[in-house]
Design a protein around this motif. Structure first.
Motif, PDB file in Angstrom:
ATOM      1  N   ALA A  96       0.846  -1.208   0.000  1.00  0.00           N
ATOM      2  CA  ALA A  96       0.000   0.000   0.000  1.00  0.00           C
ATOM      3  C   ALA A  96       0.873   1.247   0.000  1.00  0.00           C
ATOM      4  O   ALA A  96       0.483   2.287  -0.537  1.00  0.00           O
ATOM      5  CB  ALA A  96      -0.903   0.001   1.240  1.00  0.00           C
TER       6      ALA A  96
ATOM      7  N   TYR B  10      -6.335  -2.229   6.131  1.00  0.00           N
ATOM      8  CA  TYR B  10      -7.327  -1.911   5.093  1.00  0.00           C
ATOM      9  C   TYR B  10      -7.817  -0.468   5.253  1.00  0.00           C
ATOM     10  O   TYR B  10      -8.060   0.238   4.272  1.00  0.00           O
ATOM     11  CB  TYR B  10      -8.503  -2.899   5.154  1.00  0.00           C
ATOM     12  CG  TYR B  10      -8.294  -4.083   4.239  1.00  0.00           C
ATOM     13  CD1 TYR B  10      -7.483  -5.144   4.630  1.00  0.00           C
ATOM     14  CD2 TYR B  10      -8.849  -4.123   2.974  1.00  0.00           C
ATOM     15  CE1 TYR B  10      -7.258  -6.216   3.788  1.00  0.00           C
ATOM     16  CE2 TYR B  10      -8.629  -5.196   2.118  1.00  0.00           C
ATOM     17  CZ  TYR B  10      -7.831  -6.235   2.533  1.00  0.00           C
ATOM     18  OH  TYR B  10      -7.576  -7.293   1.694  1.00  0.00           O
TER      19      TYR B  10
ATOM     20  N   ALA C  36      -5.130   1.730   3.817  1.00  0.00           N
ATOM     21  CA  ALA C  36      -5.048   1.582   2.354  1.00  0.00           C
ATOM     22  C   ALA C  36      -6.202   2.348   1.688  1.00  0.00           C
ATOM     23  O   ALA C  36      -6.024   2.979   0.647  1.00  0.00           O
ATOM     24  CB  ALA C  36      -5.110   0.102   1.979  1.00  0.00           C
ATOM     25  N   ALA C  37      -7.380   2.340   2.356  1.00  0.00           N
ATOM     26  CA  ALA C  37      -8.547   2.968   1.709  1.00  0.00           C
ATOM     27  C   ALA C  37      -8.599   4.469   1.982  1.00  0.00           C
ATOM     28  O   ALA C  37      -8.937   5.252   1.097  1.00  0.00           O
ATOM     29  CB  ALA C  37      -9.831   2.309   2.230  1.00  0.00           C
ATOM     30  N   THR C  38      -8.290   4.886   3.212  1.00  0.00           N
ATOM     31  CA  THR C  38      -8.543   6.303   3.521  1.00  0.00           C
ATOM     32  C   THR C  38      -7.260   7.090   3.772  1.00  0.00           C
ATOM     33  O   THR C  38      -7.294   8.311   3.850  1.00  0.00           O
ATOM     34  CB  THR C  38      -9.345   6.404   4.837  1.00  0.00           C
ATOM     35  OG1 THR C  38      -8.499   5.841   5.885  1.00  0.00           O
ATOM     36  CG2 THR C  38     -10.609   5.582   4.789  1.00  0.00           C
TER      37      THR C  38
ATOM     38  N   PRO D 281     -16.854  -0.645   0.487  1.00  0.00           N
ATOM     39  CA  PRO D 281     -16.548  -2.053   0.822  1.00  0.00           C
ATOM     40  C   PRO D 281     -15.293  -2.171   1.679  1.00  0.00           C
ATOM     41  O   PRO D 281     -15.247  -2.942   2.628  1.00  0.00           O
ATOM     42  CB  PRO D 281     -16.354  -2.708  -0.556  1.00  0.00           C
ATOM     43  CG  PRO D 281     -16.929  -1.792  -1.550  1.00  0.00           C
ATOM     44  CD  PRO D 281     -17.031  -0.437  -0.946  1.00  0.00           C
ATOM     45  N   ALA D 282     -14.273  -1.378   1.374  1.00  0.00           N
ATOM     46  CA  ALA D 282     -13.016  -1.513   2.147  1.00  0.00           C
ATOM     47  C   ALA D 282     -13.262  -1.142   3.603  1.00  0.00           C
ATOM     48  O   ALA D 282     -12.783  -1.828   4.518  1.00  0.00           O
ATOM     49  CB  ALA D 282     -11.953  -0.596   1.545  1.00  0.00           C
TER      50      ALA D 282
ATOM     51  N   MET E  51     -15.164  -3.950   5.282  1.00  0.00           N
ATOM     52  CA  MET E  51     -14.265  -5.111   5.521  1.00  0.00           C
ATOM     53  C   MET E  51     -13.344  -4.809   6.698  1.00  0.00           C
ATOM     54  O   MET E  51     -13.144  -5.646   7.596  1.00  0.00           O
ATOM     55  CB  MET E  51     -13.442  -5.377   4.262  1.00  0.00           C
ATOM     56  CG  MET E  51     -12.329  -6.387   4.457  1.00  0.00           C
ATOM     57  SD  MET E  51     -12.920  -7.990   5.006  1.00  0.00           S
ATOM     58  CE  MET E  51     -13.244  -8.778   3.425  1.00  0.00           C
TER      59      MET E  51
ATOM     60  N   VAL F 253     -11.940  -6.873  -2.226  1.00  0.00           N
ATOM     61  CA  VAL F 253     -12.092  -5.541  -1.603  1.00  0.00           C
ATOM     62  C   VAL F 253     -10.887  -4.681  -1.936  1.00  0.00           C
ATOM     63  O   VAL F 253     -11.004  -3.489  -2.226  1.00  0.00           O
ATOM     64  CB  VAL F 253     -12.245  -5.706  -0.066  1.00  0.00           C
ATOM     65  CG1 VAL F 253     -12.008  -4.406   0.644  1.00  0.00           C
ATOM     66  CG2 VAL F 253     -13.591  -6.280   0.267  1.00  0.00           C
ATOM     67  N   LEU F 254      -9.706  -5.323  -1.951  1.00  0.00           N
ATOM     68  CA  LEU F 254      -8.486  -4.541  -2.218  1.00  0.00           C
ATOM     69  C   LEU F 254      -8.539  -3.941  -3.626  1.00  0.00           C
ATOM     70  O   LEU F 254      -8.186  -2.779  -3.836  1.00  0.00           O
ATOM     71  CB  LEU F 254      -7.271  -5.471  -2.097  1.00  0.00           C
ATOM     72  CG  LEU F 254      -5.948  -4.768  -1.805  1.00  0.00           C
ATOM     73  CD1 LEU F 254      -5.978  -4.110  -0.435  1.00  0.00           C
ATOM     74  CD2 LEU F 254      -4.792  -5.723  -1.900  1.00  0.00           C
TER      75      LEU F 254
ATOM     76  N   LEU G   5     -11.088  -3.070  -5.230  1.00  0.00           N
ATOM     77  CA  LEU G   5     -12.112  -2.018  -5.344  1.00  0.00           C
ATOM     78  C   LEU G   5     -11.613  -0.686  -4.807  1.00  0.00           C
ATOM     79  O   LEU G   5     -12.231   0.354  -5.023  1.00  0.00           O
ATOM     80  CB  LEU G   5     -13.374  -2.448  -4.576  1.00  0.00           C
ATOM     81  CG  LEU G   5     -14.158  -3.596  -5.229  1.00  0.00           C
ATOM     82  CD1 LEU G   5     -15.337  -4.010  -4.352  1.00  0.00           C
ATOM     83  CD2 LEU G   5     -14.655  -3.156  -6.619  1.00  0.00           C
ATOM     84  N   ILE G   6     -10.506  -0.700  -4.051  1.00  0.00           N
ATOM     85  CA  ILE G   6     -10.016   0.576  -3.488  1.00  0.00           C
ATOM     86  C   ILE G   6      -9.523   1.452  -4.642  1.00  0.00           C
ATOM     87  O   ILE G   6      -8.706   1.008  -5.440  1.00  0.00           O
ATOM     88  CB  ILE G   6      -8.870   0.323  -2.484  1.00  0.00           C
ATOM     89  CG1 ILE G   6      -9.379  -0.444  -1.269  1.00  0.00           C
ATOM     90  CG2 ILE G   6      -8.234   1.634  -2.056  1.00  0.00           C
ATOM     91  CD1 ILE G   6      -8.290  -0.803  -0.273  1.00  0.00           C
ATOM     92  N   PRO G   7     -10.090   2.673  -4.789  1.00  0.00           N
ATOM     93  CA  PRO G   7      -9.689   3.525  -5.934  1.00  0.00           C
ATOM     94  C   PRO G   7      -8.200   3.894  -5.830  1.00  0.00           C
ATOM     95  O   PRO G   7      -7.720   4.262  -4.768  1.00  0.00           O
ATOM     96  CB  PRO G   7     -10.573   4.766  -5.786  1.00  0.00           C
ATOM     97  CG  PRO G   7     -10.987   4.785  -4.351  1.00  0.00           C
ATOM     98  CD  PRO G   7     -11.061   3.360  -3.903  1.00  0.00           C
TER      99      PRO G   7
ATOM    100  N   ALA H 279      -4.588   5.776  -3.863  1.00  0.00           N
ATOM    101  CA  ALA H 279      -5.270   5.964  -2.558  1.00  0.00           C
ATOM    102  C   ALA H 279      -4.643   7.157  -1.846  1.00  0.00           C
ATOM    103  O   ALA H 279      -3.456   7.409  -2.006  1.00  0.00           O
ATOM    104  CB  ALA H 279      -5.084   4.695  -1.718  1.00  0.00           C
ATOM    105  N   PRO H 280      -5.449   7.886  -1.072  1.00  0.00           N
ATOM    106  CA  PRO H 280      -4.877   9.020  -0.309  1.00  0.00           C
ATOM    107  C   PRO H 280      -3.883   8.487   0.726  1.00  0.00           C
ATOM    108  O   PRO H 280      -3.999   7.341   1.181  1.00  0.00           O
ATOM    109  CB  PRO H 280      -6.109   9.619   0.374  1.00  0.00           C
ATOM    110  CG  PRO H 280      -7.113   8.524   0.436  1.00  0.00           C
ATOM    111  CD  PRO H 280      -6.872   7.643  -0.757  1.00  0.00           C
TER     112      PRO H 280
END
Lengths: 98, 506, 89, 316, 96
Positions: free
Chosen positions: A49, B199, B202-204, B220-221, B224, D113-114, D116-118, D121-122
């Motif tokens: 990530a 997660y 990674a998403a926010t 979804p992230a 989850m 799910v991973l 789908l993360i745009p 990512a920020p």
């Protein structure tokens, strides 16, 4: 398929392998190794990530999380292994007594 | 002095950065207790008292001037970490210090040095109990004050490790095996929580609760991440069916250790789950109902097991599983109409269970000392009349069942009221069933204390009041009194509560 | 230039996989340990190539740590092994 | 770029296969060696993902120290055929497939799910780089660890301290039966290499300010020195070493927390170093951390409190 | 591609050749001692050549010194490990 996504899938597969073995095994040492593999999977996800292309510098915050995670993991593993050794001593002394 | 807003109170203490002191003090005391084993008791009790005073000062400050934020390192939130104190956190801080103080006094009494005749095991218990308790206190305080998800992960690790240390304190093989299972379960729970944190980041790209709370739509992230974190916390708080490690770990520990484990340690992860559920995420109703069903399962399964087991300590451990299930019913009620009352009821039940369960475990420890065993079967044939320890056990049972005027009653009442206002009759039925089941399994030991018909020899009077009986009695009285003196705790709980004041991001 | 380096790195990685076969198949413990030793050294070599391919000279510090710790693992294996062999119980 | 893809695929394939092979290994020793090799490969993967600091820590702490701990515990249980797959209860086939199915579903969801993360990512990277100049160090990871999120690192050192308390509570080390004779070549190797390793640890610590390195990696290398000393019986702790050992174990926590209190006394926030002197504060804290982490890791490898009959309370 | 780079690439390929030989040797040889023979030769010389190639490609003195230090360490470590493993195999009778 970006490089980061590839390594993320690698990390997720590690997590899958570790969870599968963690649930099935009864041997204590194997369980410790399975938890370490699980943590390696999570770390791979975090590092993937953080990856932002070969040129741009990677994001240092997940790197700090993984560094902290590695030290916490080695200490909890040391605690588990010390308990296993101690438990083995107690059971071995019981074997000799009976 | 950098801290959030100027206080109307003039004394010097009012301007100190209390949130960080409340975490650092027990840490330094833990190292001191480890370095100077001979002075461990003094350091342990002194530090707990100091932390209790600091927590009460913090609570008083909160009542005066609302929630506080202490930005660590001087960095603002997304970059740095902030310790946030609201009513719920302050209430847990004060309770942890208070119960810890009483259990510590009981421990200092029951571990009292017996001079030269002390076996190495007792000596080890006496010396290592204090650094472990102070580390536990530091871990809990860090957890209650933390407003950063990764920081919560590390506090959970400190909490888990010192709890395992307390569980294996007795050194017996059974305690070690239970401690090892507890360590593996705790480690798996923490790793699942860390996967959730991963997660989230990674998403926010954020890990602090304030920014995560500001996100309103559940991608979804995010869902989850929430499921993973709740699964990890469910293992650590022993919610049915993930409670497999609790009965062995809590029943094989020494009395003061099992009191701390049942009363305080499982509450830490429950607090985090509640904070994530109410403050941060906007979860779907389905997930809430699922957790509620798991809670109902815990009540039924825990009560049935409590009725079947022969050992008194195992019965009390299974009652913890049932009570945790009861508290987890709130997850199904928070976004209904009566959400806030249900939430207050759940928080009050956490406090009531902490006081009552620690009293019960200490009382069981005293009873086991008198009789030499803790088997219910042989309890009926004991010729000893009930003493102070049995009275403490009964008082604690009153609060666990939820009979007025105990704190347990008030907690259950608020939870019931919240459920009724939301017309959630299923959960009302589950709570009533839970109450009846708890009466059933708690009456087994109490009837054993009072029945003397099967006793062969003469019935002897208990020895005069021993100082060691004071502490379980004190805790049981606290469990009852908190029902009567509920005004201050509830008003403290309202400070910065997520339901009352719209979440203002500082 | 970097293509050639990359080719070298891929081939070196394949030799690493070759070494894995001995770790799994090796009948005796000594076989596994010597295979681990070779894998350690090959990783040091791979890190050297990567430090050039990715233009990160700092990678050599990691190679240095790998070189040290490969020896530690073998010493630990042999030292703990000693006590077991002469343990008459 | 095709070659980089080949490199990645081969590396990831090797890592996943290694993880499966390690956990399915018949014999305990095979599992441990495969796990140590897995540590090597994972460190390589992290170097590939531009994470040298973490690769350094994984190399030093992950495969090095953890491998040594596993080896010691496996040897300890040698007498009872522990860890061999035969001793491991054979799960029934249905349970095996059931778990396999459940795990594949979970990993499938995790992967979905991973995806789908745009992207992109920020992240907090820009904020960290913006504040890097004020943090007192140039290495962003050390800045995050020792300045922006110093409180995390403090709690992490407390975790290490808590583990030592738990390990010491389990009882004293029984006097070792017989010192293994590792031969004169080992002593020659130790006499030459150990001092150099101490120098390298110092180098890694000093390096942490502006390049991959820092307290944890230096502490791990120094801890490895301690482990070699213990293994070769070049140094066996005695009862007299209890108090100094406890002091050094507690040094990390007390040093870091003390620094926090000092910043409070200076009028800043907790752990808010004065901006102009941030570098010296961080270096002092890191030095203390390195010594404390090294002693803790070596102490955890030794596995118990130094023996020596604690007859009386006074001589503790 | 300057002549220096071509030389460096040549040296790197030679080093790679030794590594491949060492690995194949380790897989093919019948017993522990001959495998040890193959492995210690391969990684010393193989690594020396690769270190030399890397030093040529990054013409920087500090990097070259570090490469020499790494090579010195690996030579020392592999010699000691080879000896210790052989001694262990001999004593526990697993060699043949």
């Amino acid at each position: 398929m970006s490089t980061a996504l590839l390594y993320s899938f690698g990390g997720i597969l590690l997590i899958g392998v570790a969870l599968h073995r963690l649930v099935l095994t009864t041997d204590l040492l194997r369980r410790v190794v399975a938890l370490n593999v699980f943590a390696a999977g999570i770390a791979s996800l975090l590092i993937a990530a953080a990856y932002r292309g070969p040129e741009a510098a990677a994001d240092p915050v997940p790197h700090a999380f993984v560094l902290t995670g590695i030290v916490v993991l080695v200490s909890t593993t040391a605690a588990a292994l010390a308990l296993i050794r101690r438990l083995d001593d107690l059971e071995r002394s019981v074997d000799h007594d009976t | 002095m950098i801290w959030s807003d100027p206080s109307t109170m003039t004394p010097e203490i009012m301007t100190w950065d209390l949130p960080s002191l409340v975490v650092i003090l027990p840490l330094l005391a833990a190292v001191a207790a480890f370095l100077l084993p001979s002075a461990a008791v003094g350091i342990g009790l002194g530090a707990t008292a100091l932390v209790g005073a600091a927590s009460s000062a913090l609570a008083a400050r909160l009542l005066a001037s609302g929630p506080e934020i202490s930005h660590l390192g001087g960095w603002t939130v997304p970059l740095g970490i902030a310790l946030r104190v609201d009513g719920f956190a302050a209430l847990m801080l004060v309770t942890t210090a208070g119960i810890g103080m009483l259990v510590g006094l009981a421990a200092s009494r029951s571990f009292a040095a017996k001079g030269a005749t002390e076996a190495p095991a007792e000596e080890r218990q006496r010396l290592f109990f204090w650094p472990l308790w102070l580390l536990l206190l530091a871990g809990l305080n860090a957890l209650y004050l933390s407003s950063d998800v990764f920081n919560i992960y590390i506090s959970l690790e400190i909490l888990g490790l010192s709890a395992v240390g307390l569980a294996v304190l007795s050194g017996k093989a059974a305690a070690l095996r239970a401690g090892l299972t507890y360590l593996f379960a705790g480690l798996l729970g923490s790793l699942l929580f860390l996967l959730g944190v991963d997660y989230l980041y990674a998403a926010t790209g954020r890990v602090d609760l304030a920014s995560l709370g500001a996100i309103d739509e559940m991608t979804p992230a995010l869902s989850m991440a929430l499921v993973l974190m709740l699964a990890g916390l469910a293992i650590k708080t022993a919610l049915f069916p993930l409670h497999f490690w609790l009965p062995a770990a809590h029943s094989n520990a020494t009395a003061p250790a099992s009191a701390l484990l049942s009363a305080l340690v499982v509450k830490g992860s429950l607090y985090v789950a509640l904070r994530l559920w109410v403050d941060v995420f906007a979860p779907t109703a389905g997930l809430g109902t699922l957790i509620g069903l798991l809670g109902a399962g815990a009540i039924v399964w825990g009560s049935i097991q409590a009725m079947r087991v022969d050992r008194l300590k195992l019965l009390v451990a299974y009652s913890t599983v049932a009570q945790i299930g009861l508290i987890c019913l709130v997850f199904a009620l928070t976004d209904e109409i009566g959400g806030e009352t249900a939430w207050q009821g759940a928080v009050y039940l956490i406090l009531a269970h902490a006081a009552a369960k620690s009293a019960m475990f200490l009382a069981v420890g005293r009873i086991a000392e008198h009789l030499g065993h803790d088997s219910l079967e042989r309890l009926h044939r004991e010729p000893l009349r009930p003493g102070m320890a049995q009275v403490a056990f009964a008082l604690a049972a009153v609060s666990l069942i939820g009979l007025p005027p105990s704190a347990g009653f008030l907690g259950k009442w608020l939870l019931l009221e919240g459920a009724m206002r939301a017309d959630a009759w299923l959960w009302v039925g589950v709570m009533v069933l839970g109450t009846m089941l708890s009466v059933a399994y708690l009456m087994r030991p109490i009837s054993g204390f009072l029945r003397f018909d099967r006793v062969e020899g003469p019935v002897i009077m208990p020895s005069r009041l021993d100082a060691a009986d004071l502490w379980p009695l004190g805790l049981a009285v606290v469990a009852i009194a908190m029902g009567l003196l509920a005004a201050t705790p509830l008003s403290l709980l309202a400070v910065g509560s997520p339901f009352v004041v719209p979440e203002v991001v500082p | 230039m970097s293509e050639v380096l990359l080719l070298l790195m891929v081939v070196l990685l394949l030799t690493l996989l070759g070494g894995l076969v001995r770790v799994v198949r090796g009948p005796s413990e000594a076989d596994r340990m010597l295979a681990a030793q070779l894998l350690g050294t090959t990783t040091v070599a791979l890190l050297m190539l990567m430090s050039v391919a990715m233009a990160m000279p700092r990678l050599l510090d990691i190679a240095l740590v790998f070189a040290i710790l490969a020896a530690i693992a073998v010493v630990c294996f042999v030292a703990t092994g000693e006590v077991r062999d002469h343990d008459a119980t | 770029m095709l070659l980089w893809l080949v490199f990645d695929l081969v590396l990831i394939g090797a890592i996943v296969w290694l993880a499966w092979a390690a956990l399915a290994a018949r014999d305990g020793f095979e599992m441990i060696v495969l796990f140590m090799v897995l540590g090597l490969f994972v460190a390589l993967a992290w170097v590939r993902l531009q994470a040298p600091d973490v690769a350094l820590a994984e190399a030093a702490v992950g495969s090095g120290i953890t491998g040594a701990l596993l080896l010691k515990t496996w040897r300890h249980r040698r007498g009872r055929a522990a860890g061999d797959a035969a001793a491991d209860a054979r799960p029934s086939r249905a349970l095996g497939f059931g778990v396999m199915g459940l795990v594949t579903v979970l990993t499938g969801m995790l992967a979905a799910v991973l995806v789908l993360i745009p992207r992109p990512a920020p992240s907090l990277a820009e904020t960290v780089f913006a504040n890097l100049a004020v943090s007192g160090v140039d290495n962003p990871v050390t800045a995050v660890l020792l300045n922006f999120r110093a409180y995390d690192t403090l709690l992490e050192v407390v975790v290490l301290f808590a583990v030592v308390v738990v390990v010491w509570l389990l009882g004293d080390a029984e006097a070792d039966r017989r010192a293994p004779r590792l031969g004169s070549i080992f002593f020659g190797f130790a006499r030459l290499v150990l001092p150099v390793m101490v120098l390298i640890a110092g180098y890694l610590l000093w390096l942490g300010g502006f390049a991959p390195g820092g307290a944890f990696q230096a502490g791990a290398v120094l801890g490895a020195v301690g482990i070699v000393l213990l293994l070769g019986r070049l140094y066996t702790p005695t009862a007299a070493d209890r108090l100094p050992a406890r002091l050094v174990f507690g040094l990390g926590t007390v040093g870091f927390a003390g620094a926090g209190l000092a910043t409070l006394a200076l009028g800043n926030a907790f752990l808010g170093y004065p901006p102009e002197a941030a570098k010296t504060w961080i270096l002092v804290i890191e030095a203390m951390l390195t010594v404390s982490i090294a002693a803790t890791l070596a102490g955890l490898f030794f596995g118990a409190a130094p023996s020596g009959r604690p007859t009386r309370e006074s001589d503790r | 591609m300057t002549p220096l780079e071509i030389l460096a690439i040549g040296i790197l390929f030679a080093g790679l050749g030794f590594f491949v030989a060492g690995t194949v040797g380790m897989l093919r040889f019948p017993d522990v001692f001959s495998r040890l023979h193959a492995l210690t030769k391969a990684d010393n010389l193989g690594l020396a050549l690769i270190a030399l190639g890397t030093a040529l490609l990054t013409a920087d003195t500090s990097v070259t010194l570090k490469l020499m230090l790494i090579w010195f360490f690996v030579v020392l470590a592999s010699a000691t490990s080879g000896h210790l493993i052989a001694r262990h195999a001999l004593r526990s009778g697993q060699g043949s």
